[in-house]
Design a protein around this motif. Structure first.
Motif, short mmCIF file in Angstrom:
data_model
loop_
_atom_site.label_atom_id
_atom_site.label_comp_id
_atom_site.label_asym_id
_atom_site.label_seq_id
_atom_site.Cartn_x
_atom_site.Cartn_y
_atom_site.Cartn_z
N SER A 127 -44.79 3.09 -18.61
CA SER A 127 -45.93 2.74 -19.45
C SER A 127 -47.10 3.66 -19.12
CB SER A 127 -46.36 1.29 -19.20
OG SER A 127 -45.31 0.40 -19.47
N GLU A 128 -47.88 3.99 -20.14
CA GLU A 128 -49.06 4.84 -19.93
C GLU A 128 -50.05 4.21 -18.96
OE1 GLU A 128 -50.89 6.19 -23.52
OE2 GLU A 128 -49.00 6.95 -24.33
N SER A 129 -50.06 2.89 -18.89
CA SER A 129 -51.02 2.20 -18.02
C SER A 129 -50.61 2.21 -16.54
CB SER A 129 -51.22 0.76 -18.50
OG SER A 129 -49.99 0.06 -18.44
N ARG A 173 -46.54 -3.59 -17.96
CA ARG A 173 -46.77 -2.31 -17.28
C ARG A 173 -45.47 -1.95 -16.57
NH1 ARG A 173 -50.08 -2.48 -13.31
NH2 ARG A 173 -50.78 -0.36 -13.60
N LEU A 183 -52.66 -5.13 -22.47
CA LEU A 183 -51.92 -3.90 -22.21
C LEU A 183 -50.42 -4.06 -22.39
CD1 LEU A 183 -53.74 -2.73 -18.95
CD2 LEU A 183 -54.06 -1.85 -21.27
N SER A 223 -49.92 4.44 -13.25
CA SER A 223 -50.25 5.78 -12.75
C SER A 223 -49.21 6.29 -11.76
CB SER A 223 -51.62 5.75 -12.06
OG SER A 223 -51.54 5.01 -10.85
#
Length: 192
Positions: free
Chosen positions: A109-111, A9, A6, A113
Protein backbone atom coordinates in the motif's frame (compact mmCIF):
# COMPACT_ATOMS: atom_id res chain seq x y z
CA UNK A 1 -5.29 -1.04 13.35
CA UNK A 2 -5.83 0.30 9.85
CA UNK A 3 -7.54 3.62 9.39
CA UNK A 4 -10.89 3.38 7.61
CA UNK A 5 -9.93 6.49 5.63
CA UNK A 6 -6.78 4.82 4.29
CA UNK A 7 -8.10 1.28 4.04
CA UNK A 8 -5.85 -1.66 4.86
CA UNK A 9 -2.18 -0.81 5.05
CA UNK A 10 -0.76 -3.92 3.40
CA UNK A 11 2.76 -5.35 3.25
CA UNK A 12 4.15 -8.59 1.88
CA UNK A 13 6.94 -10.95 2.86
CA UNK A 14 8.60 -13.17 0.26
CA UNK A 15 9.71 -15.75 2.80
CA UNK A 16 12.50 -17.96 1.42
CA UNK A 17 12.90 -21.31 3.16
CA UNK A 18 15.43 -24.05 2.46
CA UNK A 19 12.96 -26.81 1.65
CA UNK A 20 11.10 -27.79 -1.52
CA UNK A 21 11.38 -31.56 -1.75
CA UNK A 22 9.13 -32.36 1.22
CA UNK A 23 5.87 -30.61 0.36
CA UNK A 24 4.30 -31.55 3.70
CA UNK A 25 6.95 -29.43 5.46
CA UNK A 26 6.39 -26.49 3.09
CA UNK A 27 2.63 -26.73 3.67
CA UNK A 28 3.05 -26.85 7.47
CA UNK A 29 5.13 -23.67 7.32
CA UNK A 30 2.53 -21.98 5.11
CA UNK A 31 -0.26 -23.00 7.50
CA UNK A 32 1.75 -21.69 10.46
CA UNK A 33 1.84 -18.27 8.76
CA UNK A 34 -1.94 -18.12 9.05
CA UNK A 35 -1.77 -18.17 12.87
CA UNK A 36 -0.23 -16.03 15.58
CA UNK A 37 2.16 -17.33 18.26
CA UNK A 38 -0.80 -18.40 20.41
CA UNK A 39 -2.12 -20.56 17.54
CA UNK A 40 -5.07 -18.28 16.82
CA UNK A 41 -6.04 -17.78 13.17
CA UNK A 42 -4.85 -14.48 11.66
CA UNK A 43 -7.90 -13.70 9.53
CA UNK A 44 -6.22 -10.87 7.62
CA UNK A 45 -3.15 -12.90 6.62
CA UNK A 46 -3.04 -14.63 3.25
CA UNK A 47 -0.57 -17.00 1.65
CA UNK A 48 -0.77 -15.66 -1.89
CA UNK A 49 1.65 -18.08 -3.52
CA UNK A 50 4.09 -20.91 -2.84
CA UNK A 51 6.87 -21.44 -5.37
CA UNK A 52 9.09 -24.49 -4.84
CA UNK A 53 12.21 -25.38 -6.80
CA UNK A 54 13.16 -29.04 -6.38
CA UNK A 55 16.77 -28.68 -7.61
CA UNK A 56 17.43 -25.62 -5.42
CA UNK A 57 15.51 -27.29 -2.56
CA UNK A 58 14.12 -23.88 -1.77
CA UNK A 59 10.59 -22.46 -1.57
CA UNK A 60 9.30 -18.92 -1.55
CA UNK A 61 6.08 -18.28 0.36
CA UNK A 62 4.35 -15.00 -0.47
CA UNK A 63 2.65 -13.79 2.72
CA UNK A 64 0.43 -10.68 2.74
CA UNK A 65 -1.20 -8.93 5.69
CA UNK A 66 -1.71 -5.52 7.23
CA UNK A 67 1.73 -4.16 8.07
CA UNK A 68 0.76 -4.04 11.75
CA UNK A 69 0.24 -7.82 11.91
CA UNK A 70 2.50 -9.19 9.16
CA UNK A 71 5.37 -9.64 11.60
CA UNK A 72 3.35 -12.05 13.77
CA UNK A 73 2.56 -14.24 10.76
CA UNK A 74 6.17 -14.23 9.58
CA UNK A 75 7.44 -15.14 13.06
CA UNK A 76 5.11 -18.15 13.33
CA UNK A 77 6.11 -19.34 9.84
CA UNK A 78 9.83 -18.85 10.57
CA UNK A 79 9.57 -20.62 13.92
CA UNK A 80 7.93 -23.59 12.22
CA UNK A 81 10.64 -23.58 9.52
CA UNK A 82 13.40 -23.53 12.14
CA UNK A 83 11.72 -26.48 13.88
CA UNK A 84 11.31 -28.54 10.70
CA UNK A 85 14.39 -27.76 8.56
CA UNK A 86 17.85 -28.89 9.64
CA UNK A 87 20.61 -27.28 7.56
CA UNK A 88 23.03 -30.06 8.53
CA UNK A 89 20.98 -32.35 6.27
CA UNK A 90 20.07 -29.86 3.54
CA UNK A 91 20.95 -30.69 -0.05
CA UNK A 92 20.33 -28.44 -3.03
CA UNK A 93 22.19 -26.51 -5.72
CA UNK A 94 21.20 -23.08 -4.36
CA UNK A 95 23.87 -21.72 -2.01
CA UNK A 96 21.50 -21.00 0.87
CA UNK A 97 22.73 -20.17 4.35
CA UNK A 98 19.78 -20.88 6.60
CA UNK A 99 16.63 -22.88 7.28
CA UNK A 100 14.92 -19.54 6.88
CA UNK A 101 17.15 -18.03 4.24
CA UNK A 102 15.60 -14.68 3.44
CA UNK A 103 12.85 -12.52 5.02
CA UNK A 104 12.33 -9.46 2.79
CA UNK A 105 9.41 -7.17 3.62
CA UNK A 106 7.84 -4.95 0.93
CA UNK A 107 5.03 -2.37 1.07
CA UNK A 108 1.89 -3.18 -0.91
CA UNK A 109 0.00 0.00 0.00
CA UNK A 110 1.17 3.53 -0.72
CA UNK A 111 0.54 4.40 2.94
CA UNK A 112 3.23 1.89 4.06
CA UNK A 113 6.77 3.30 4.01
CA UNK A 114 10.07 1.56 3.34
CA UNK A 115 11.23 2.61 6.80
CA UNK A 116 8.17 0.97 8.34
CA UNK A 117 8.96 -2.27 6.50
CA UNK A 118 12.53 -2.06 7.82
CA UNK A 119 11.19 -1.74 11.36
CA UNK A 120 8.92 -4.77 10.84
CA UNK A 121 11.98 -6.76 9.69
CA UNK A 122 13.94 -5.68 12.79
CA UNK A 123 11.02 -6.60 15.06
CA UNK A 124 10.78 -10.03 13.39
CA UNK A 125 14.52 -10.61 13.94
CA UNK A 126 14.38 -9.57 17.61
CA UNK A 127 11.34 -11.77 18.27
CA UNK A 128 12.90 -14.76 16.51
CA UNK A 129 16.15 -14.42 18.44
CA UNK A 130 14.10 -14.58 21.65
CA UNK A 131 11.68 -17.34 20.56
CA UNK A 132 14.21 -19.55 18.75
CA UNK A 133 17.43 -19.61 20.78
CA UNK A 134 20.29 -20.38 18.43
CA UNK A 135 18.97 -18.60 15.35
CA UNK A 136 21.07 -15.79 13.90
CA UNK A 137 20.09 -12.99 11.55
CA UNK A 138 21.74 -10.20 9.65
CA UNK A 139 20.08 -7.09 8.28
CA UNK A 140 20.12 -5.43 4.89
CA UNK A 141 18.27 -2.55 3.25
CA UNK A 142 16.10 -0.39 5.48
CA UNK A 143 16.59 -2.74 8.44
CA UNK A 144 20.37 -2.13 8.28
CA UNK A 145 20.51 1.31 9.88
CA UNK A 146 22.21 3.65 9.30
CA UNK A 147 24.18 2.04 6.43
CA UNK A 148 21.29 0.48 4.47
CA UNK A 149 23.65 -2.00 2.79
CA UNK A 150 21.91 -4.06 0.14
CA UNK A 151 21.64 -7.86 0.16
CA UNK A 152 24.50 -8.32 -2.31
CA UNK A 153 26.83 -6.19 -0.15
CA UNK A 154 25.94 -8.08 3.02
CA UNK A 155 26.35 -11.47 1.34
CA UNK A 156 29.73 -10.43 -0.08
CA UNK A 157 30.82 -9.48 3.44
CA UNK A 158 30.23 -13.07 4.60
CA UNK A 159 31.69 -14.68 1.42
CA UNK A 160 28.26 -16.07 0.53
CA UNK A 161 29.20 -16.09 -3.17
CA UNK A 162 32.45 -17.99 -2.48
CA UNK A 163 31.11 -20.97 -0.61
CA UNK A 164 34.55 -22.60 -0.44
CA UNK A 165 35.84 -19.58 1.56
CA UNK A 166 32.81 -19.36 3.82
CA UNK A 167 33.69 -19.70 7.49
CA UNK A 168 30.54 -19.44 9.58
CA UNK A 169 32.61 -19.09 12.76
CA UNK A 170 33.87 -15.71 11.50
CA UNK A 171 30.42 -14.31 10.69
CA UNK A 172 29.03 -11.96 13.33
CA UNK A 173 25.24 -11.80 13.03
CA UNK A 174 23.38 -8.55 13.75
CA UNK A 175 20.89 -10.39 15.95
CA UNK A 176 21.07 -13.71 17.72
CA UNK A 177 23.67 -16.27 18.58
CA UNK A 178 26.74 -17.57 16.86
CA UNK A 179 25.56 -19.33 13.72
CA UNK A 180 24.35 -22.85 14.50
CA UNK A 181 24.81 -25.67 11.98
CA UNK A 182 21.12 -26.57 12.38
CA UNK A 183 19.55 -23.16 11.70
CA UNK A 184 22.22 -21.44 9.61
CA UNK A 185 21.94 -17.71 8.93
CA UNK A 186 18.84 -15.68 8.02
CA UNK A 187 18.79 -12.40 6.04
CA UNK A 188 16.02 -10.02 7.15
CA UNK A 189 15.11 -6.61 5.78
CA UNK A 190 13.21 -4.28 3.63
CA UNK A 191 15.35 -4.07 0.49
CA UNK A 192 16.60 -0.61 -0.46
Amino acid sequence: MASSRLGLRLAVCLLNISEARQQDIVERIAKAALCNKAGQKQTQTSVLNIFSDYDYNRSVLTLAAPVETLGDSVVTACTEAYNLIDMEHHDGIHPCLGSVDLVPIYPLSESVSLEECGKVACDIAETLSHDVPGCSIFYFGYADQPLKRNLVQRRKEVNWYKRSNLNVNEIKPDVGAVISPRYGLTDAARPA
